[in-house]
Scaffold this active site. Structure first.
Site, PDB file in Angstrom:
ATOM      1  CG  ASP A  15      34.902  31.812  45.878  1.00 19.38           C
ATOM      2  OD1 ASP A  15      35.227  31.043  46.803  1.00 19.38           O
ATOM      3  OD2 ASP A  15      34.867  33.050  46.006  1.00 19.38           O
ATOM      4  CG  ASP A  62      32.986  32.661  51.535  1.00 20.49           C
ATOM      5  OD1 ASP A  62      31.852  32.290  51.879  1.00 20.49           O
ATOM      6  OD2 ASP A  62      34.032  32.137  51.955  1.00 20.49           O
ATOM      7  CG  ASP A  79      35.405  37.008  45.589  1.00 23.38           C
ATOM      8  OD1 ASP A  79      35.376  35.776  45.759  1.00 23.38           O
ATOM      9  OD2 ASP A  79      35.755  37.810  46.487  1.00 23.38           O
TER      10      ASP A  79
END
Length: 174
Positions: free
Chosen positions: A7, A9, A133
């Site tokens: 990922d 961000d 996250d």
């Protein structure tokens, strides 16, 4: 060769640092990362949810995010032993596509841009691992989900957790 999807961000790019700085400046606040433990900014200021989301609609928002400490070095090392894909949920903010693409090209020029996946639901990603996250992305992923620590997920315990890119290196290369 095994495949790792990563990922962008809050994993490769420090999203929260900029988000907090903008919000604090605009609303004369002093919210810290410690205040966000187990929460997102919109949880702390539910009456400003629309305003908080507006930052992310700016087509340039994602262009100048800081790179997470050690991310470049570790991802470069991983790319020597694994096939690396970047899976970013750009469909939540479609105007972010160009900024995210340019950011990846600038900071990770060694990655194949044909391995950049701009999506919404990451369950479509065919990889052995997903480092993310967001728990909701890991819940439906069919490979092994690895949770990258961020303030909002600090209380989550259902996935293998890495707290830093040094932890990622240790997990995959030791």
């Amino acid at each position: 060769m095994k495949r790792i999807a990563i990922d962008m961000d809050e994993v490769m790019a420090d999203f929260t640092k900029k988000h907090l700085a903008l919000f604090n400046a605009d609303y004369n606040e002093a919210i810290t990362l410690e205040d966000l433990q187990g929460k997102k900014l919109r949880d702390l200021r539910p009456h400003l949810v629309d305003e908080i989301r507006e930052y992310l609609k700016d087509p340039t928002y994602f262009r100048d995010l800081d790179v997470m400490k050690d991310a470049q070095e570790v991802i470069k090392e991983l790319s020597e032993s694994f096939e690396i894909y970047i899976a970013t949920a750009a469909m939540h903010f479609p105007s972010s596509f160009t900024a995210k693409y340019e950011w990846l090209q600038e900071h990770f020029p060694f990655l194949d841009d044909q391995h950049f996946v701009f999506c919404g639901d990451k369950s479509v990603i065919k990889a052995d691992y997903l480092i993310d996250d967001n728990v909701y992305q890991l819940e439906r992923f069919t490979g092994e989900g690895i949770l990258f620590t961020a303030p909002h997920n600090i209380h989550e315990d259902r996935f293998i957790r890495v707290n830093s890119w040094a932890n990622v290196r240790d997990y995959f290369l030791k």
